[in-house]
Design an enzyme around this catalytic site. Structure first.
Site, short mmCIF file in Angstrom:
data_model
loop_
_atom_site.label_atom_id
_atom_site.label_comp_id
_atom_site.label_asym_id
_atom_site.label_seq_id
_atom_site.Cartn_x
_atom_site.Cartn_y
_atom_site.Cartn_z
N GLY A 1 0.94 -1.15 0.29
CA GLY A 1 -0.04 -0.06 0.12
C GLY A 1 0.93 1.25 0.03
N CYS A 2 0.44 2.54 -0.45
CA CYS A 2 1.07 3.50 -0.47
C CYS A 2 1.66 4.08 0.88
CB CYS A 2 0.38 4.54 -1.28
SG CYS A 2 -1.52 5.04 -0.73
N HIS A 3 0.55 4.51 1.73
CA HIS A 3 0.99 4.73 3.12
C HIS A 3 1.94 3.90 3.58
CE1 HIS A 3 -1.75 8.25 3.09
NE2 HIS A 3 -2.78 7.49 2.86
#
Length: 313
Positions: free
Chosen positions: A114-116
């Site tokens: 995931g990005c975060h």
């Protein structure tokens, strides 16, 4: 050798479109298609996936879980959803983590981070692995993203006629300290407890800035030790750069969209004047190193291609 057959399941979404655009520029791939009528038919989708050498799942979590029982074991899968990031038998696809790059060529099930989560794991996992941060530590993290991270609906909301004045200001969300990235942030770093995590979406298209404050005095470590450990861990990496201690900002500022359009990630180690506290910052594009860029990087490694081909640095 013939071309690799590639299928992007969910090619109309933000991440899927980015991947399709990247693959279209390369001549070693044959891109498999599915009719609009079959796009929501799980068996029709599985049939196309099973014709491929490698398929990307750019789908909601439930749709990614639904199709996997119908997929042959030998077909390589890169899942960009949250569905399999902590699932047994799946490789967590951040190639720069120790052991991951070596595992990818033989892997058939890879979960794209995931990005975060990428912004948190990249600086924290090496420090836990090397013993500078204990597994029992309870960390905090704030992560700022452009609105493209919310997908097509949010993009349309921000780029359409502005009727909601709340969109003009940064908007924290996940305010009950609950977010779908927390399980991977905890498991992949090796922490015993999920961090206190506050994501924020703001009025710009792409770019992510993830900020992790460390109480160095409480941890019994120095700022220089943190910076040196991260620099050593990521030495020689093409897509991750660690700035020297206290360096790299733009006159004390860091714009969250600075690396928009790139597939790299930069880590900053910024101490306070007396060296008792340190701000760790990951800066990257939420659509690049935060999603499609890492997916393409993993694909290259899984297929035995040059790792950074098709990536923007």
């Amino acid at each position: 050798m013939g071309k690799y057959k590639i299928f992007v399941d969910g090619s109309s979404g933000t991440t899927g479109l980015r991947i399709v655009d990247r693959l279209a520029e390369r001549d070693e791939f044959e891109i498999l298609k599915i009719s609009e009528a079959d796009r929501k038919d799980v068996r029709a989708r599985a049939a196309v996936i099973n014709e491929s050498d490698l398929s990307f799942l750019c789908l909601p979590d439930d749709a990614a879980r639904e199709v996997m029982p119908l997929v042959r074991e030998d077909v390589r899968i890169l899942d960009t959803s949250t569905a399999h990031r902590t699932a047994p038998g799946w490789v967590y696809g951040l190639p720069e983590l120790h052991g991951t790059r070596a595992a990818l060529p033989a892997a058939t099930r890879v979960a794209v981070p995931g990005c975060h989560a990428t912004g948190f794991i990249a600086p924290v996992a090496p420090l836990v692995e090397r013993g500078l941060i204990p597994k029992a530590a309870h960390l905090s993290v704030t992560s700022l993203t452009g609105y493209s991270g919310g997908g097509k609906k949010m993009i349309a909301e921000y780029e359409g006629e502005r009727v909601n004045t709340a969109l003009n200001a940064p908007r924290p969300y996940g305010l009950a300290l609950h977010h779908k990235h927390l399980p991977e942030m905890t498991a992949v770093t090796g922490l015993d407890t999920a961090p206190n995590f506050v994501p924020i979406v703001a009025d710009y298209y792409a770019g992510m800035e993830t900020m992790i404050p460390l109480d160095l005095a409480a941890l019994g470590i120095t700022a220089q030790a943190v910076a040196d450990t991260l620099a050593d861990y990521y030495a020689g990496q093409a897509m991750i750069r660690v700035h020297p201690l206290g360096e790299g900002t733009d006159g004390g500022f860091l714009a969250a969209n600075k690396l928009a359009g790139k597939d790299t990630l930069e880590i900053f180690c910024l101490p306070n004047p007396d060296g008792t506290q340190l701000q760790l910052i990951s800066l990257f594009d939420n659509l690049g190193k935060g999603s499609s860029g890492t997916a393409v990087q993993c694909m290259n490694l899984m297929l035995g291609l040059e790792e950074t081909k098709g990536l923007a640095r």
